[in-house]
Design an enzyme around this catalytic site. Sequence first.
Site, PDB file in Angstrom:
ATOM      1  N   CYS A   2     -36.964   9.409  78.414  1.00 60.62           N
ATOM      2  CA  CYS A   2     -37.750   9.034  79.596  1.00 60.62           C
ATOM      3  C   CYS A   2     -37.225   9.676  80.872  1.00 60.62           C
ATOM      4  O   CYS A   2     -36.038   9.969  80.988  1.00 60.62           O
ATOM      5  CB  CYS A   2     -37.707   7.521  79.767  1.00 60.62           C
ATOM      6  SG  CYS A   2     -38.250   6.633  78.326  1.00 60.62           S
ATOM      7  N   ARG A  27     -37.105  17.304  78.940  1.00 61.45           N
ATOM      8  CA  ARG A  27     -36.375  16.202  78.315  1.00 61.45           C
ATOM      9  C   ARG A  27     -37.116  15.670  77.084  1.00 61.45           C
ATOM     10  O   ARG A  27     -36.532  14.935  76.297  1.00 61.45           O
ATOM     11  CB  ARG A  27     -36.202  15.055  79.320  1.00 61.45           C
ATOM     12  CG  ARG A  27     -35.251  15.380  80.452  1.00 61.45           C
ATOM     13  CD  ARG A  27     -35.286  14.274  81.483  1.00 61.45           C
ATOM     14  NE  ARG A  27     -34.923  13.003  80.903  1.00 61.45           N
ATOM     15  CZ  ARG A  27     -33.729  12.452  80.991  1.00 61.45           C
ATOM     16  NH1 ARG A  27     -32.770  13.076  81.610  1.00 61.45           N
ATOM     17  NH2 ARG A  27     -33.484  11.270  80.455  1.00 61.45           N
ATOM     18  N   TRP A  73     -40.691   8.304  76.479  1.00 62.45           N
ATOM     19  CA  TRP A  73     -40.381   8.693  75.108  1.00 62.45           C
ATOM     20  C   TRP A  73     -40.251   7.375  74.351  1.00 62.45           C
ATOM     21  O   TRP A  73     -39.332   6.603  74.598  1.00 62.45           O
ATOM     22  CB  TRP A  73     -39.072   9.477  75.086  1.00 62.45           C
ATOM     23  CG  TRP A  73     -38.740  10.122  73.787  1.00 62.45           C
ATOM     24  CD1 TRP A  73     -39.384  11.180  73.200  1.00 62.45           C
ATOM     25  CD2 TRP A  73     -37.662   9.789  72.917  1.00 62.45           C
ATOM     26  NE1 TRP A  73     -38.751  11.517  72.034  1.00 62.45           N
ATOM     27  CE2 TRP A  73     -37.706  10.682  71.828  1.00 62.45           C
ATOM     28  CE3 TRP A  73     -36.657   8.822  72.950  1.00 62.45           C
ATOM     29  CZ2 TRP A  73     -36.788  10.634  70.784  1.00 62.45           C
ATOM     30  CZ3 TRP A  73     -35.743   8.779  71.908  1.00 62.45           C
ATOM     31  CH2 TRP A  73     -35.827   9.683  70.843  1.00 62.45           C
ATOM     32  N   ASN A  99     -36.225   3.492  82.685  1.00 64.31           N
ATOM     33  CA  ASN A  99     -35.579   4.265  81.607  1.00 64.31           C
ATOM     34  C   ASN A  99     -34.575   3.347  80.927  1.00 64.31           C
ATOM     35  O   ASN A  99     -33.911   2.564  81.603  1.00 64.31           O
ATOM     36  CB  ASN A  99     -34.785   5.451  82.169  1.00 64.31           C
ATOM     37  CG  ASN A  99     -35.678   6.613  82.534  1.00 64.31           C
ATOM     38  OD1 ASN A  99     -36.887   6.541  82.370  1.00 64.31           O
ATOM     39  ND2 ASN A  99     -35.067   7.667  83.026  1.00 64.31           N
ATOM     40  N   GLY A 100     -34.418   3.476  79.609  1.00 69.58           N
ATOM     41  CA  GLY A 100     -33.416   2.671  78.917  1.00 69.58           C
ATOM     42  C   GLY A 100     -34.060   1.572  78.088  1.00 69.58           C
ATOM     43  O   GLY A 100     -35.256   1.631  77.774  1.00 69.58           O
ATOM     44  N   GLU A 478     -22.814  23.371  62.435  1.00 69.52           N
ATOM     45  CA  GLU A 478     -23.542  23.686  63.665  1.00 69.52           C
ATOM     46  C   GLU A 478     -24.715  24.640  63.377  1.00 69.52           C
ATOM     47  O   GLU A 478     -25.812  24.466  63.899  1.00 69.52           O
ATOM     48  CB  GLU A 478     -22.571  24.256  64.704  1.00 69.52           C
ATOM     49  CG  GLU A 478     -23.206  24.788  65.981  1.00 69.52           C
ATOM     50  CD  GLU A 478     -24.056  23.783  66.749  1.00 69.52           C
ATOM     51  OE1 GLU A 478     -24.081  22.597  66.391  1.00 69.52           O
ATOM     52  OE2 GLU A 478     -24.743  24.214  67.693  1.00 69.52           O
ATOM     53  N   LYS A 482     -28.645  23.712  64.014  1.00 72.73           N
ATOM     54  CA  LYS A 482     -29.508  24.542  64.866  1.00 72.73           C
ATOM     55  C   LYS A 482     -30.781  24.931  64.118  1.00 72.73           C
ATOM     56  O   LYS A 482     -31.874  24.840  64.646  1.00 72.73           O
ATOM     57  CB  LYS A 482     -28.706  25.764  65.264  1.00 72.73           C
ATOM     58  CG  LYS A 482     -28.781  26.279  66.618  1.00 72.73           C
ATOM     59  CD  LYS A 482     -28.092  25.616  67.761  1.00 72.73           C
ATOM     60  CE  LYS A 482     -28.167  24.131  67.859  1.00 72.73           C
ATOM     61  NZ  LYS A 482     -27.171  23.566  68.720  1.00 72.73           N
ATOM     62  N   GLU A 485     -33.109  21.857  63.533  1.00 71.47           N
ATOM     63  CA  GLU A 485     -33.617  21.312  64.786  1.00 71.47           C
ATOM     64  C   GLU A 485     -34.838  22.062  65.322  1.00 71.47           C
ATOM     65  O   GLU A 485     -35.790  21.445  65.781  1.00 71.47           O
ATOM     66  CB  GLU A 485     -32.456  21.404  65.782  1.00 71.47           C
ATOM     67  CG  GLU A 485     -32.669  20.798  67.121  1.00 71.47           C
ATOM     68  CD  GLU A 485     -31.390  20.838  67.947  1.00 71.47           C
ATOM     69  OE1 GLU A 485     -30.491  21.659  67.664  1.00 71.47           O
ATOM     70  OE2 GLU A 485     -31.306  20.051  68.892  1.00 71.47           O
ATOM     71  N   HIS A 501     -19.219  20.192  42.880  1.00 68.58           N
ATOM     72  CA  HIS A 501     -19.120  18.760  42.562  1.00 68.58           C
ATOM     73  C   HIS A 501     -20.480  18.081  42.673  1.00 68.58           C
ATOM     74  O   HIS A 501     -20.554  16.897  43.001  1.00 68.58           O
ATOM     75  CB  HIS A 501     -18.079  18.100  43.468  1.00 68.58           C
ATOM     76  CG  HIS A 501     -16.704  18.653  43.261  1.00 68.58           C
ATOM     77  ND1 HIS A 501     -15.934  18.336  42.158  1.00 68.58           N
ATOM     78  CD2 HIS A 501     -15.994  19.552  43.967  1.00 68.58           C
ATOM     79  CE1 HIS A 501     -14.801  19.011  42.219  1.00 68.58           C
ATOM     80  NE2 HIS A 501     -14.809  19.763  43.311  1.00 68.58           N
ATOM     81  N   LYS A 600     -33.716  16.112  74.975  1.00 66.30           N
ATOM     82  CA  LYS A 600     -32.498  16.794  75.407  1.00 66.30           C
ATOM     83  C   LYS A 600     -31.337  15.834  75.566  1.00 66.30           C
ATOM     84  O   LYS A 600     -30.225  16.112  75.169  1.00 66.30           O
ATOM     85  CB  LYS A 600     -32.764  17.524  76.729  1.00 66.30           C
ATOM     86  CG  LYS A 600     -31.560  18.269  77.292  1.00 66.30           C
ATOM     87  CD  LYS A 600     -31.189  19.432  76.398  1.00 66.30           C
ATOM     88  CE  LYS A 600     -29.934  20.144  76.830  1.00 66.30           C
ATOM     89  NZ  LYS A 600     -29.380  20.978  75.736  1.00 66.30           N
TER      90      LYS A 600
HETATM   91  O1  M6R Z   1     -25.522  15.720  75.889  1.00 65.95           O
HETATM   92  P1  M6R Z   1     -24.674  15.627  74.653  1.00 65.95           P
HETATM   93  O2  M6R Z   1     -23.795  16.843  74.463  1.00 65.95           O
HETATM   94  O3  M6R Z   1     -23.874  14.364  74.585  1.00 65.95           O
HETATM   95  O4  M6R Z   1     -25.703  15.608  73.469  1.00 65.95           O
HETATM   96  C1  M6R Z   1     -25.256  15.403  72.151  1.00 65.95           C
HETATM   97  C2  M6R Z   1     -26.334  15.757  71.146  1.00 65.95           C
HETATM   98  O5  M6R Z   1     -27.468  14.978  71.333  1.00 65.95           O
HETATM   99  C3  M6R Z   1     -26.746  17.238  71.232  1.00 65.95           C
HETATM  100  O6  M6R Z   1     -25.643  18.091  71.098  1.00 65.95           O
HETATM  101  C4  M6R Z   1     -27.768  17.572  70.129  1.00 65.95           C
HETATM  102  O7  M6R Z   1     -27.171  17.498  68.876  1.00 65.95           O
HETATM  103  C5  M6R Z   1     -28.364  18.944  70.386  1.00 65.95           C
HETATM  104  N1  M6R Z   1     -29.782  18.857  70.477  1.00 65.95           N
HETATM  105  C6  M6R Z   1     -28.059  19.950  69.329  1.00 65.95           C
HETATM  106  O8  M6R Z   1     -28.579  21.201  69.627  1.00 65.95           O
END
Ligand code: M6R
Length: 605
Positions: A2, A27, A73, A99-100, A478, A482, A485, A501, A600
């Site tokens: 949000c 966001r 959101w 928000n929240g 990682e 990526k 995502e 295994h 984000k």
């Molecule tokens: O703002 P932050 O670094 O705390 O966010 C953590 C994760 O939400 C963030 O790294 C997320 O995994 C990314 N979208 C990955 O690309």
Amino acid sequence: MCGIVGYFGKREAKDILMNGLFRLEYRGYDSAGIALFCDGDINVTKAQGRLKELEIKLNCENRGSIGIGHTRWATHGKPSDENSHPHMGCEGTFCVVHNGIIENYMELKEALQEKGCDFLSETDTEVIPNLLEVYNTGDFLETVQKVVSMLEGAYALCVLSKEFPEEMIVVRKASPLVVGKCDGEYFVASDIPAILEYTKDVYILEEDEVAHIKNKTIAFYNGEGNAIDKEITEITWDLESAEKQGYPHFMLKEIHEQPEAVEKTLAGRIKDGTVQLDLNLTDDFIKSIDKVAVVACGTASYAGRVGGNFIEKYLRIPVEAEFASEFRYNDPIITDKTLVIVVSQSGETADTLAGLREAKSKGAKIVAITNVVGSSIARESDEVIYTQAGPEIAVASTKAYVTQLIALYLLVLQLGKIRGAIDAAFEKSWIEALIKLPEQITSILEQSDIMEVYAAGLKDYTSAFFIGRGVDNVSSLEGALKLKEISYIHAEAYAAGELKHGTLALITDDVPVIGIATQKHLLEKSISNIIEVKARGAITYGIGFEGEGQLRRTVDHFYPIPDALEDFAPILTVVPLQLLAYYASLLKGNDVDKPRNLAKSVTVE
Ligand code: M6R
């Protein structure tokens, strides 16, 4: 996630609010709305879907120079017009964006229903304007403070009332909010980019603080209701740096900004050939550390794991690296000799913040690595190492990750020196390697076309594996995150030695495998694992050092990274993995910067 904007001034609020909401689009959101004061009434317009839908509903009757806006959101109740914010109370007097999450909203809602309030939405938010109407004392500030004391959870609020047409109140509890000021106008935002084109002077609200805008003046109150003075913070980055600068996507722009971001994160931290991080921790404490816990989410947690790996390897301190969402509920073993390293780009991730608080309450010292000055995590930590990545807009984190790694290398050096665990020769070799990184990353970016070709080969598969050992296993995690995502290809990262295994059963000629092998002492083993998957028909891709021949000869497709100290491989291997994910997403026609279902900054649990 949000987003909130608010405007109080002399111009058409609608334009300023819509502009701000567009700036918050990155966001992620599923619906939006605005409320405007006009001729003694509050006029609310909301729409499910993109902001364009809201724009279509607005017309010349939506006037007024005071207003609030929101991108939602969904957390409570599906995305719909009714569930969108702003929400009015059932008497139509108070109007709120939020928000929240209000954790005790169910019991509050039941009590309000007993008093005759009708609810129009499924949201937790709607209890707030109704509580304001039921507990209205005739004094706006007093009413808001009373209602806020009844709310449990994390929230940022922006409130209007028909009874108080020349006033606006904003409240911050565990959810970020700033108020910008310029020539008698006030701009409220949950994220600074939303208001940056209007002002660079902002008040950053602290935990539990309330700002009351009334007749063009602003007053601040703490959680106890006492008036407080607040200083203006000047924002030094400009809007241009938050925009695409000619790149088709923020993600590609941010990948290309990595050499500069690394330079900036190193700047001023290496003097006379040594690392000089001015940590706000005593040498006695640093020498007494008997455990390190790394607390973070997603990509940030993988950066933390790489750092943790070096802390164990060189400082010989046991490290527990857990996702913050697990850590916070696992009753972690923390003492006053524990150092907790919290890693977060946004500095606002709800689970990470909660993990920080849990550790702090148990006596740990907290070092935060974050990209956002004045963020909650920065403010609540004993020490902050800021990454100098600049605003990261794409949901997929790239330059934030690489700069988090840089901050962690510096931290390992600084702690290691104080503990006497590393000597001058070691420090010199790492510093030389760190300084070379911007140029090496640039050379990887110059051969982006290789990854574009590999991505074309991968994009039509439904599943892929990433394998590695040691820090290469973390890079696999990682790389897989990526790819998942933004390309929506199922990708599984697996410790290479674990494949046989059970998981090897999934390997067929329909499942490509990306093997990362940079660590000399693990090379033979990793290559054996790649041979195992090849034997099951998998197409193999390998990422390894340029000068290394064995991996190159084993895999079907090889990607060379510049030769470097192997401790720095996590930075050099992740850049091609970012490019691979970017091009796979692009070639599939996905929304690269705003992948489905994701936001984000995850400021709710
Ligand atoms: O703002 P932050 O670094 O705390 O966010 C953590 C994760 O939400 C963030 O790294 C997320 O995994 C990314 N979208 C990955 O690309």
